[in-house]
Design an enzyme around this catalytic site. Structure first.
Site: not given
Length: 698
Positions: A308, A392
């Site tokens: 990420d 998320y």
């Protein structure tokens, strides 16, 4: 060559991020350069400040000598997507270097999510036809999450830039798309700008999950709770911290903050005032990478392993925080300046939050002979930001305590990523949990790596480094592995003795370690040049890990090869300005990412004098619960840094005695006969008198 220079203005601190004006200047310098060299067209990926080398930064702190203001730019030359790295001298308006990096792909930038997920994927005629056969009349009802591809089968490697799309149906703009996963995973060739294949694990027509799974207040079926009364954080005299530029001062702490597209929040020059001087603790600290591997291995979902930070950049996905919701109390915000694909600056307002929180009792003792209590409530400074990575949310929080302790905490929330359950998973799936009928949320891991460039009481030469031509970097730190163990039976007459067992970590290849809660394991960063006046031990900070699982990818797998940094809890390397990211500079679609697992094969010495950098891996293995849907309650992971023989005594012993006058009795619960009589009989008048006398003047 030279291009447009930055206009004259007050010099920023060398660690300050680029301003919007500097982003514009950097983009103009690049444009002028590529035009002159006949290299057009180019597309901007990232524009960020080039942090001074450690030697330059320490020289600035020692002598006030400003390093040259530099910028790092990554561009691409469409249709290709390999990175082109430019180093710019902003003061001269010149390009210092121009380098093409073959065989890797640049990170996904924010513009990509809309250009591909919302435009090119949806424009594919085959995908439109599949959706229509499924009963979806308009692609406006479709949401597509653009994902990086984990090249597990080596078929989709790093030669061509590829994205995959995870598809969902939405009944309305605010509907929770993750309740309605669709069965197809389209693969986009970015350079060709078209869908090259559409994959599915299904044979035949799968069921279409339409059951609602909403969390948005506009779509909840029942009313919200009505029995919650206000809980206000009131600071009538304002906060106890001050902010000067990017420097924060609070209690005895000093912390400088910066922000970049990849790491998000970065801390610099963290120190604590003690006995009239500022004692350094950390030179630089950040979360430097995060790997998120999924357990579901059924094609086409076997390609889900996201980095990420390196694949996307957590800074680019940072939220603009809302006062009174994301942070409570008297808040100071820092904005973040980033760039789009055209090289234009944009501002994330209120990207970083600074506030104070009550930390409960920091210490207390009641003298049993007089029943006189001394109690102090602690307070902590919290510096945080929150990012949304597709489904998320990650909240990153640095906590600073009045006792000299530092805690880092990551709060995980948001949505679990869902797929359409296969027939064999329709009842009891092995690799995930059914959160709705035919809706599978796969188990997965979130593995973070903190990069901690420590400076424990290291004062000489600015931050303790002796800068010279013969040895440009030097620091006295040593790293120790500490276990608590029982003494062997021959030395343990009564079978009750135990002691600490310290191991000096002198070689980076041998320093890689894992957590062991059975031995209360921690790691200690020592400064042997500074001895405690009483204990005689070196001034230290200890890194206290949580009991978290490491990477579950098997050795020899592509997962293990790419995310090898997550196979150990602790790594230690000698300082190198070029070694910043544990998963490598360009992990996107890259099988040979490099990073920590490769660097440490050099077996370089990390003994005192080699300026060691500490890398700590921590995280969560998320075995999904039905209670994690439709939106996930916060899960918390992190670690602590605590002083050991650093302070002469408890540094919070000087906290003033206070009583919170806003606190009130709740109804009559504290005056019920049982409680009142028990208190009176059990503690007698000594407790009452001691407490009253001790706090009367307050």
């Amino acid at each position: 060559m030279t291009g447009p220079r930055l206009s004259k203005r007050a010099a920023p601190h060398p660690l300050d991020p680029l301003s919007a004006e500097e982003v514009v200047a950097a983009a103009n310098i690049c444009r002028a350069y590529v035009v002159e060299k006949g290299l057009e067209p180019h597309r901007f990926n990232t524009i960020t400040v080039t942090e001074p080398t450690k030697a330059e930064q320490l020289a600035f702190e020692r002598d006030g000598k400003y390093p040259t203001r530099m910028a790092s730019v990554i561009m691409t030359k469409p249709p290709k997507s390999y990175p082109i790295e430019l180093e710019l001298n902003l003061e001269e308006g010149s390009v210092v270097s121009y380098k093409t990096v073959e065989g890797v792909q640049v990170a996904i930038i924010y513009d990509d999510f809309y250009e591909f997920g919302e435009t090119l994927f949806k424009a594919d005629e085959k995908l439109q036809a599949l959706c229509k056969d499924f009963g979806i009349e308009s692609m406006d009802e479709v949401a597509i999450d653009t994902w990086p591809i984990h090249p597990v089968d080596h078929e989709l490697g790093s030669v061509h830039r590829m994205f995959m799309g995870l598809m969902y149906w939405r009944s309305s703009e605010f509907d929770n798309q993750y309740a309605h996963p669709l069965p197809w995973v389209p693969i986009m060739d970015v350079e060709a700008r078209k869908v090259v294949r559409i994959e599915t694990a299904w044979k035949g027509q799968p069921p279409f999950p339409k059951m609602n799974g909403n969390y948005d207040h506009r779509l909840l079926e029942g009313p919200p709770r009505a029995d919650i009364k206000p809980l206000d954080i009131v600071q009538p005299e304002g906060p106890s911290f001050t902010v000067d530029g990017n420097l924060i001062k609070w209690q005895k702490w000093q912390i400088r903050v910066s922000f970049n597209w990849r790491e998000g929040l970065v801390l610099h020059n963290v120190g604590y005032e003690d006995e009239g001087r500022l004692r350094p603790i950390m030179h630089r600290a950040s979360i430097a990478e995060m790997a998120v591997p999924y357990a579901e291995a059924q094609e086409p979902h076997h390609r889900r392993l996201a980095f990420d930070l390196g694949d996307v950049g957590i800074g680019q996905l940072t939220n603009s925080l809302e006062l009174g919701c994301d942070c409570l109390g008297h808040i100071h915000y820092f904005d973040a300046v980033l760039n789009n694909s055209k090289g234009e600056p944009y501002v994330i307002k209120k990207a970083i939050c600074v506030h104070e929180e009550d930390a409960g009792i920091i210490w207390k003792h009641t003298e049993l002979r007089t029943m006189h209590p001394e109690v102090r409530r602690g307070r902590k400074l919290v510096i945080s930001f929150i990012a949304t990575v597709a489904n998320y949310e990650y909240g990153f929080y640095w906590h600073f305590g009045q006792d000299g302790a530092i805690q880092h905490e990551v709060k995980l929330t948001g949505e679990v990523s869902t797929t359409l359950a296969s027939p064999e998973d329709a009842e009891d799936p092995r690799f995930g949990t059914l959160v709705l009928p035919n809706v599978l949320a796969a188990h997965h891991q979130h593995l973070f790596c903190a990069r901690l460039d420590m400076a424990v009481d290291d004062e000489e030469g600015g931050r303790g480094l002796v800068v010279s031509e013969a040895r440009p970097l030097f620091a006295p730190f040593s790293l120790y592995h500490v276990d608590t163990v029982a003494l062997p039976e021959k030395d343990n007459k009564w079978g009750m003795s135990f002691m600490k067992q310290e191991t000096d970590l002198t070689n980076e290849a041998k320093a890689a370690r894992v957590v062991d809660p059975t031995k209360a394991r921690f790691w200690k960063i020592k400064n042997p040049a500074k001895k405690h006046v009483y204990s005689g031990h070196a001034a230290s900070y200890k890194l206290i890990p949580a009991n978290t699982q490491l990477l579950l990818g098997l050795p020899g797998s592509t997962t293990f090869e790419r995310a090898g940094f997550a196979a150990k809890s602790l790594w230690v390397t000698p300082y190198d300005d070029a070694e910043r990211y544990p998963g490598g500079d360009y992990p996107l679609q890259n099988v040979k990412t490099g990073g920590l697992s490769e660097w440490t094969k050099q077996a370089r010495p990390i003994a005192s004098g080699n300026d060691p950098v500490v890398w700590h891996v921590f995280g969560a293995t998320h075995l999904v619960r039905p209670e994690d849907f439709p939106v996930m309650p916060v899960e918390t992971v992190g670690f602590h840094l605590k002083p050991v023989s650093f302070f002469k005594q408890n540094p919070a012993v000087d906290l003033p005695r206070t009583v919170n006058k806003a606190s009130k009795l709740a109804g009559s619960c504290c005056t019920a006969n049982g409680h009142a009589n028990g208190t009176a009989n059990g503690h007698s008048n000594g407790h009452t008198n001691g407490y009253t006398n001790g706090h009367a003047e307050e």
